[in-house]
Design a protein around this motif. Structure first.
Motif, mmCIF file in Angstrom:
data_model
loop_
_atom_site.group_PDB
_atom_site.id
_atom_site.type_symbol
_atom_site.label_atom_id
_atom_site.label_comp_id
_atom_site.label_asym_id
_atom_site.label_seq_id
_atom_site.Cartn_x
_atom_site.Cartn_y
_atom_site.Cartn_z
ATOM 1 N N ASP A 797 -17.868 74.301 -60.695
ATOM 2 C CA ASP A 797 -17.389 73.733 -59.438
ATOM 3 C C ASP A 797 -16.062 74.341 -58.997
ATOM 4 O OD1 ASP A 797 -15.888 72.783 -61.485
ATOM 5 O OD2 ASP A 797 -16.001 70.655 -60.914
ATOM 6 N N ASN A 819 -22.846 77.089 -57.622
ATOM 7 C CA ASN A 819 -23.258 75.689 -57.425
ATOM 8 C C ASN A 819 -22.677 75.117 -56.139
ATOM 9 O OD1 ASN A 819 -24.634 75.855 -59.789
ATOM 10 N ND2 ASN A 819 -23.280 74.522 -60.982
ATOM 11 N N LEU A 820 -21.400 75.443 -55.877
ATOM 12 C CA LEU A 820 -20.745 74.947 -54.661
ATOM 13 C C LEU A 820 -21.339 75.580 -53.407
ATOM 14 C CD1 LEU A 820 -16.982 74.888 -55.738
ATOM 15 C CD2 LEU A 820 -18.557 72.953 -55.554
ATOM 16 N N ALA A 823 -24.673 73.770 -52.980
ATOM 17 C CA ALA A 823 -24.598 72.332 -52.696
ATOM 18 C C ALA A 823 -23.865 72.017 -51.401
ATOM 19 C CB ALA A 823 -23.911 71.618 -53.876
ATOM 20 N N LYS A 824 -22.797 72.771 -51.106
ATOM 21 C CA LYS A 824 -21.960 72.410 -49.958
ATOM 22 C C LYS A 824 -21.991 73.441 -48.829
ATOM 23 C CE LYS A 824 -18.879 69.388 -52.478
ATOM 24 N NZ LYS A 824 -17.541 68.757 -52.463
#
Length: 871
Positions: A797, A819-820, A823-824
């Motif tokens: 993250d 991952n960021l 996800a975002k």
């Protein structure tokens, strides 16, 4: 009649009238500072017309390759858009040097056109010079009366100085001329408007086909005319236009001179000739320009960035641009046309066949390079277009358009076309103003004022005695002053001279002219239109006395060594690399030699060594010079002597032989190859596709080079403490250096990893994101990148924003864990692009990593904060 039959019919007709058939001179001019290219049939006879040499023939006939793309004869922008303008064309001509004059020239022209070739006499008009009181030249009544014996007087028209008085230049031989025009219009149009009303009115079907020039005056610098001691006839008939007439066409491009080429290009492009006017123009441009480029390369002129080479590159690029814009070509295409051209014209011009492979390679390389330029130019122009639209503007500035043209080679008409497709325009007045300023600068730099020759002893030619003597008693025949922007030349012509005039790549001699009361230094010796000229440091105080001429012996002998070594190296290159090797240029000076030759790959060190060894074997063999000073060229070629393309040879030539090396050459040479002493190659490189360059030294220069290299080796050995083995010492030093470098790199990575941990530990957690940000001084962009990558890898993250300054220049990196990103929806490239505005820079990258550089280090803190705001 085919075009080849028409050319032959012209040559045969005048051969039957006692004319010698003379081969075409090269299209690329040598030995004439006023011209880059042969632009008229008379160029190869200029030294005869000027009276610098005696004619080898009283009557001559030829078909001369010409190129008109520079100076006052610049037809480039018309080529392809009309039916009769060309860059490269052939000029059919018959010549009289002090033999026949107006009566015969007029009678034979009429006989050939009407009686032999069968042209309808009712379609012909002729012009004569109407006279000009301002120039003190009367009406050409002679020509009028001779024409009246063949054609109705109503068809004999009068012309002005512009149309009917031919001048070689601002000064020099000149005289009245008679043009023959033909009316090719349909009968209905001829009935409405008489053809004589359209002569010299730019009607594409009422055109000049032949010009008969009667040289009888010599124009001086002050404008007045003196009668020439001998009258000459110089005629020029456009071969392509004659083919159009005899083949019943209304365009030169519809004849068999161009149609096979046009059909070939159309087939490559998948288009049809005659279906679209813009496509037709492009096909004509490509066919015409390929001819010009191919013949130029065959004559030894390669595309380049200066002088004649720049002109050839410009022609080629114009063709590529038309092919790109209107025929859809994105890969080289002109090179594919070269074999077709060689098959069509190779019988008349065998250099096309012999040089075909070289021409193809040179053209292909030039096309490839310019197609890349076009792609880059289009991207740059698209950037301008985006900017104009964003600012609500509709016109690209003239300066920006000129920068694209001048810096990036992007043609203005292509700029105009692309802008028009986007609903925009270009400031052509501004562009023209920039172009005019550039031309004015060029003219100012190149402006030369040449004075009239002052005759000290009228008449006579220079006898060159420099093959046998380096000193001679001489007298000055004439002298003149030539003024350039930053210099003045004092030019002298001698009755006999030991000074070799620059020619065939060999530089001119220097030396002195000594009389009882003064010494004049000879700074250079040049040749202009066959005339040897000594360039002196001043005019003699008393030019009428006898002088003792002495050549600078040391320079001459060293030059002779380098020239003879050039012959031996040429021979060795053909033995080592193959018989495809041919000279493409050379320079021979006292200090070194430079030799350009055809070869399609780098010459290996082993091959260079073999060439060098072979030359030195011939040097040690002490081969005597065998000189054949004046033998028929056919005999020289039969003996195996090499004749170089791009050189113009006379009926009798000088042949130089050292052992098995035989070449036609007018330069100075050693009496024995042993005089060369030592030969060393100093460099080998490429200068264009299929052409390599070798530089070398010999004799005392080579000895001095070896002494200097020995001294350097000794100094190196001392520095390395090699005790007589500098190579071994250097190898040990390099091994130690590599080991130390490896150790330092490992230490650097450890330090970066430690620094990355410290920065990570100082990070802050914000809404599910481990944010690391920092400003780092004295950190190179590569180190900044490595730090960011290391930090990003420390967790799923992590988002990292780092700014760094190195030597005053700021840089910025953004790294985001995968991952960021998933996800975002974060995107490092977008963040860094916006943040870079604060440092007056730009950048970009992928969603997970991006970087930027700039100019304003003071804005780095704001840039980091801007990037952080997006996380």
């Amino acid at each position: 009649m085919t075009s080849n039959e028409i050319r032959q019919a012209f040559l045969d007709f005048f051969a039957a009238k006692g004319h010698t058939v003379v081969p075409s001179a090269p299209m690329v001019i040598k030995g004439d500072p006023t011209l880059m290219f042969t632009n008229a049939g008379m160029n190869q006879f200029k030294d005869i017309i000027l009276g610098n040499v005696q004619p080898r023939w009283r009557r001559a006939v030829d078909s001369q390759k010409c190129l008109r793309v520079s100076g006052k004869h610049n037809d480039l922008e018309e080529v392809g858009h009309d039916t009769y303008h060309h860059t490269m064309f052939e000029m059919l001509g018959n010549w009289s040097f002090g033999d026949y004059f107006k009566r015969e020239a007029i009678a034979w022209a009429w006989e050939l056109l009407v009686e032999v070739l069968g042209i309808d006499a009712d379609r012909l008009y002729v012009t004569i010079f109407k006279g000009d009181p301002a120039h003190g030249v009367p009406r050409d009544d002679e020509a009028y009366e001779f024409w009246a014996q063949h054609i109705d007087r109503a068809r004999i028209l009068e012309g002005s100085v512009k149309d009917n008085f031919w001048m070689m230049g601002d000064t020099g031989p000149c005289g009245p001329c008679s043009e023959i025009h033909i009316d090719l219009r349909p009968e209905a149009e001829r009935a409405k408007i008489p053809g004589k009303e359209l002569v010299n009115r730019d009607n594409p079907l009422v055109i000049e086909i032949w010009n008969l020039v009667f040289m009888q005056y010599n124009r001086k610098a002050d404008g007045h005319l003196d009668p020439l001691p001998a009258h000459h006839v110089d005629t020029g008939m456009g071969f392509e236009r004659l083919c159009m007439v005899l083949q019943g066409k209304t365009s030169n491009y519809d004849t068999d001179v161009f149609q096979p080429l046009i059909a070939f290009v159309a087939g490559l492009a998948g288009v049809s000739y005659g279906a679209d006017s813009r496509v037709d123009v492009a096909l004509r441009v490509v066919a015409d320009h390929t001819r010009a480029v191919a013949f130029s390369v065959a004559d030894g002129q390669l595309p380049s960035n200066n002088k004649a080479g720049y002109v050839i590159r410009r022609i080629l690029r114009r063709a590529v641009r038309y092919g790109y814009s209107f025929l859809g070509f994105r890969e080289p295409f002109m090179c594919k046309l070269v074999p077709e051209l060689a098959a069509q014209m190779g019988a008349s011009y065998p250099e096309l066949v012999r040089q075909k492979e070289l021409i193809v390679r040179v053209v292909e390389e030039e096309e490839t390079a310019f197609l890349r330029t076009l792609e880059a130019g289009i991207k740059l122009l698209n950037t301008h277009i985006e900017g104009l639209k964003a600012e609500g503007k509709s016109q690209l500035g003239g300066e920006a358009a000129f920068t694209m043209y001048d810096t990036f080679g992007f043609p203005i008409d292509l700029t105009e076309l692309i802008l028009r497709e986007n609903g925009l325009t270009v400031d052509l007045e501004g562009f023209d103003a920039c172009m005019a300023q550039q031309k004015a600068r060029s003219r100012g730099a190149a402006a030369v004022t040449t004075g009239d020759w002052v005759e000290i002893r009228p008449g006579g030619e220079t006898e060159f005695v420099g093959y046998d003597a380096l000193e001679a008693e001489v007298r000055i025949l004439r002298m003149r002053q030539v003024e350039a922007k930053d210099s003045i030349q004092y030019q002298l012509v001698l009755n006999r001279s030991p000074f070799y005039a620059e020619q065939g790549g060999q530089v001119g001699d220097t030396g002195t002219l000594t009389s009882a009361n003064e010494v004049v230094r000879v700074l250079d010796t040049i040749k202009e239109n066959g005339l040897p000229i000594c360039v002196a440091d001043r005019f003699p105080d008393n030019p009428e006395v006898e002088f003792h001429a002495a050549v600078n012996v040391e320079d001459r002998l060293s030059t002779a060594c380098h020239h003879s070594a050039t012959h031996l190296m040429h021979f060795a290159l053909r033995r080592v690399l193959g018989t495809h090797v041919e000279q493409k240029g050379s320079l021979v000076e006292p200090t070194h030699l430079r030799f350009d030759f055809s070869h399609f790959q780098k010459v290996t060190p082993e091959e260079l060594r073999r060439v060098e060894e072979m030359v030195n074997r011939m040097v040690r063999a002490a081969l005597p010079l065998e000189e054949f000073r004046s033998i028929p060229i056919a005999e020289a070629k039969a003996k195996g002597a090499m004749a170089l393309f791009g050189e113009k040879y006379g009926d009798r030539v000088r042949m130089i032989k050292f052992g098995e090396s035989l070449e036609l050459c007018g330069g100075t040479h050693v009496q024995n190859t042993g005089n060369i002493g030592l030969f060393r190659i100093t460099s080998e490189s490429a200068i264009s596709a299929g052409v390599r360059r070798i530089e070398a030294v010999c004799a005392g220069v080579a000895e001095q080079r070896d002494y200097e290299m020995d001294a350097q080796l000794q100094d190196m050995d001392g520095l390395l403490r090699g005790q007589g083995n500098p190579l071994g010492a250097l190898q040990r030093l390099m091994t130690e250096h590599a080991e130390l470098k490896h150790s330092l790199e490992g230490l650097r990575k450890q330090q970066l990893q430690q620094r990355a941990k410290e920065l990570f530990n100082a990070g802050e957690r914000r809404g599910g994101v481990m944010l690391v940000r920092a400003l780092l001084q004295d950190t190179a962009p590569d180190d900044l990148k490595e730090l960011a990558m290391a930090i990003r890898a420390m967790g799923p993250d992590v988002a990292v924003v780092l700014g760094g300054v190195d030597a005053g220049k700021p840089s910025l990196v953004v790294g985001i864990a995968e991952n960021l990103v998933a996800a975002k929806g974060y995107h490092a490239g977008r963040l860094v692009k916006e943040a870079a505005k604060h440092i007056q820079g730009g950048g970009g990258g992928q969603p997970g990593f991006a970087q930027a550089g700039g100019k304003n280090a003071e804005g780095l803190q704001a840039a980091v904060e801007e990037a952080v705001k997006g996380l």
